[in-house]
Write an enzyme that holds these catalytic residues in place. Structure first.
Site, PDB file in Angstrom:
ATOM      1  N   SER B  45      45.427  28.401  37.380  1.00  0.00           N
ATOM      2  CA  SER B  45      44.348  29.055  36.660  1.00  0.00           C
ATOM      3  C   SER B  45      43.114  28.991  37.542  1.00  0.00           C
ATOM      4  CB  SER B  45      44.096  28.374  35.320  1.00  0.00           C
ATOM      5  OG  SER B  45      43.261  29.207  34.527  1.00  0.00           O
ATOM      6  N   GLU B  46      42.441  30.120  37.714  1.00  0.00           N
ATOM      7  CA  GLU B  46      41.422  30.223  38.754  1.00  0.00           C
ATOM      8  C   GLU B  46      40.199  29.354  38.497  1.00  0.00           C
ATOM      9  OE1 GLU B  46      42.564  32.766  36.939  1.00  0.00           O
ATOM     10  OE2 GLU B  46      40.975  34.155  36.357  1.00  0.00           O
TER      11      GLU B  46
END
Lengths: 233, 217, 233, 217
Positions: B45-46
């Protein structure tokens, strides 16, 4: 050891003035400098340019500054959780510069690490690249993006020591490390302030050299934006 | 015709053993639920986590552990946390193997538009522009047509672009398509959907090979 | 969890061939991938281009590869501790590309993070900038430097887990983190290999995504180059 | 005339409370021994440590804790370790307040040469080019003349440069000088050294103000 501790948020925010450009760490409401935001509201400083990945929600985070119309411009990658933001933006009261998230992070890191500009593929061929230099390397196109220039950076860490060394927790790390040392003055607020020597030098996420002022934060709300859970089996 | 879960199920079959995967918000998020259990995959997840697990049990939510959709999450053994610059280093440096995201429009040359509708409130591109500009392997998950019934697979995008020439594969409620130099190559039909229906719903150039199998989900 | 463990150094070095470009972590003899170097010597792979801040000493570290004339080119910032190196360089057997240390680190980081090139002030106006593009930003001159392209990266960490996550110790960290994920294949050797879940996700220096193969190293010598001590009072 | 320790002592007076300092190899390393004890200073070593302490006691050396000169060191409370990219981020980003290094030649415009003698074995520039290109505050510690007796303070450097226009101050065995637009401004004389002797040993333009005090160490 060079001591960076200040006694409270008032001292930590000395020198912040109308019209300044501020960096604020956090992703959504996670890892935001709650104490600094509260004090900015109390001080009523106006015409701010805020560099922050998001703009908070209506009644928390950067939304509190927006409520008081203290923000003149936002530089963010995503601002979708805030009705007041939308109202001010559509009415033209608020300028918004939308920046791809990775570019936003690197514009901070470039400022921290002394790079004036960098080439990224993000946004090539889109309106984000309009007016910017583009260039081919190895058959792929890139956009030249410049480092941010900011007056103050407000970050929030989990633990910190008197020397300004910081350790973050979980995904509350996010933009905070890249913003340290990316402005003229970096102010860190921490959940737990410990003496120098209490943190293992090997476990420090951000060395104190990037921090000018550090203080023990108080009353953290740490609001959850999307409380998602699963049922126990 | 597939529903959103069906699209997610079909995309899950594209996820291979050893893949690092970034899932966008919406249908892509559902993909995690349908990945085969006998393969090893890690979700990135960025906002700064690798090795995301399921949502926490009630009462175990941690405000400091969220995904890019701002949802509370958990982590799996072998997980790691990192800052945003490192996170986009993973993405830009092509260390993430597969990116799955939604779209408003995809053009037959692989252009994608998914962040802005002129005249409407713009929420921002988040990490989407970095993801589409960098990923080698991008799958778009979307409905074949918009609410007004107009095709979302176009000759040319009408909305402001998110990235150019980057989409490789599209899975819709009607079909699986590959972006080729000649246009959208029809690979599979959704259960019960005819080639004619897909043709009808596709504004861009559609290449129909001799045999178009029905999807297996 | 994506498992990166291989059973030994032989398996870890599969695919390394004559003429390849290799990155090797370490500063002096501190934090060098001792096991990988030993195996490269045993394999007798030749015509290598080695990217490493230093070149070891005559009988340890990269000096071992130089002794066997396996290196065709070195890209380093400082190579002063090695007589055999000097002999091969002066005789023309060995090509040497000297690069400012910060530029060397960033050329690795750029390769890791997908930046094709960057502007740095280091070397402007010197022979390092000859033939390179220079450019002014904010009144200061910068040199355009390109990301490295390498086949294998060999790094050494203190602890690592099955997922490839790494933790370094002290100044043995140095170039190792920037070299992770900066080559097509990154091979990590560790003093202690632990199961996934044994390392705190918050304390990991390099996430496993940057590592393709990890193995438990053996027989670390960890030689000290300059043993400096003080007398007890 | 000063010896190496004397030069280090004089430079130590330039170190101010709250400074982060990077010390080069040679005379600069000695500076750490003479910094006033009532001020707080942290030493950075570009191989990845901030808050260096003295050498370890015998038997307590740790191969994993060294400085840029490859010497075993210790750390002080508040120290931190970091990778090389971060280390040069500190340097390039001007977070290090003072850089002290040696030189073979300094020119009156602030150019410095300290890494290469054509025809001799070149060891490399290490971190010197990054340091001189970035630091706001650079002090050069060196002998006023080389072994052959030739001046090292020149109109123009004859050796390959390490950096251009970057040196601000020079402390030699004979004098303290500041680099100005007009040339080397003589600030202080070493004990027992006359202005004439300094003039004689300086090839570059020397600006001599009315009164040149003797150094206090």
């Amino acid at each position: 050891m060079i001591r960076k501790t200040v006694s409270n948020v008032q001292e930590a925010l000395k020198g912040v003035e109308d019209g300044m450009t501020l960096m604020l760490g956090g992703f959504g409401l996670c890892g935001i400098p709650e104490n600094a935001i509260t004090e900015l509201v109390r001080l009523g400083i106006k015409d701010l340019c805020c560099i922050s990945n998001n703009a908070g929600v209506d009644d928390f985070g950067l939304g509190l500054l927006l409520q008081q119309r203290q923000v003149q411009k936002m530089i963010s990658s995503y601002v979708g959780e805030n009705d007041e933001f939308e109202r001010q933006m559509l009415s033209g009261e608020l300028a918004v510069e939308l920046t791809p998230q990775g570019t936003l992070a690197e514009k901070c890191r470039a400022a921290q690490a002394g790079f004036p500009a960098f080439y990224t593929p993000a946004g090539y061929g889109t309106e984000v690249a309009e007016g910017k230099e583009t260039r081919e390397f190895n058959g792929k196109m890139y956009v030249l993006e410049e480092a941010f220039k900011a007056d103050y950076s407000f970050v929030k860490a989990w633990k910190g020591d008197e020397a300004g060394n910081l350790i973050f927790k979980g995904t509350a790390r996010n933009f905070n490390p890249c913003m340290c040392g990316a402005a003229k003055i970096t102010v860190a607020e921490v959940e737990e302030l410990v003496p120098a020597g209490a943190l293992d030098p090997n476990e420090i996420h951000v060395p104190g050299i990037f921090i000018q002022r550090i203080f023990q934060g108080v009353d953290y709300e740490k609001r959850i934006e999307q409380r998602t859970v699963r049922k126990r089996a | 015709m597939l529903n959103k879960e069906g699209i997610a199920k079909r995309i899950a079959k594209e996820v291979q053993d050893g893949y690092y995967v970034n899932l966008g918000i919406g249908i892509p998020t559902l993909v995690a639920n349908f990945v085969r259990e006998d393969i090893n995959v890690e979700f990135q997840s960025e906002n700064g986590v690798l090795g995301m697990g399921p949502f926490p049990f009630e009462g175990e939510e941690d405000a400091d552990i969220i995904n890019a959709g701002k949802q509370t999450i958990t982590t799996m053994p072998g997980a790691s946390f990192f800052d945003s610059a490192t996170s986009f280093g993973m993405i830009r440096g092509k260390h993430v193997d597969l990116t799955i995201l939604g779209a408003m429009e995809v053009a037959e040359n692989g252009d994608i538009a998914n962040w802005k509708i002129p005249g409407k409130m713009v929420k921002g591109m988040g990490g989407a522009m970095d993801l589409v500009a960098s990923a080698e392997n991008i799958i778009v998950a979307m409905m074949h047509t918009n609410r007004a019934g107009a095709s979302k697979l176009l000759k040319k995008c009408s909305l402001p672009l998110t990235g150019v020439g980057c989409v490789k594969k599209i899975v819709t409620n009607l079909a699986v398509l590959e972006v080729t130099n000649e246009g959208f190559l029809l690979l599979e039909r959704a259960p019960g959907i005819t080639v004619a229906e897909i043709k009808n719903a596709t504004e861009g150039t559609l290449i129909v090979p001799g045999d178009v199998p029905e999807m297996r989900i």
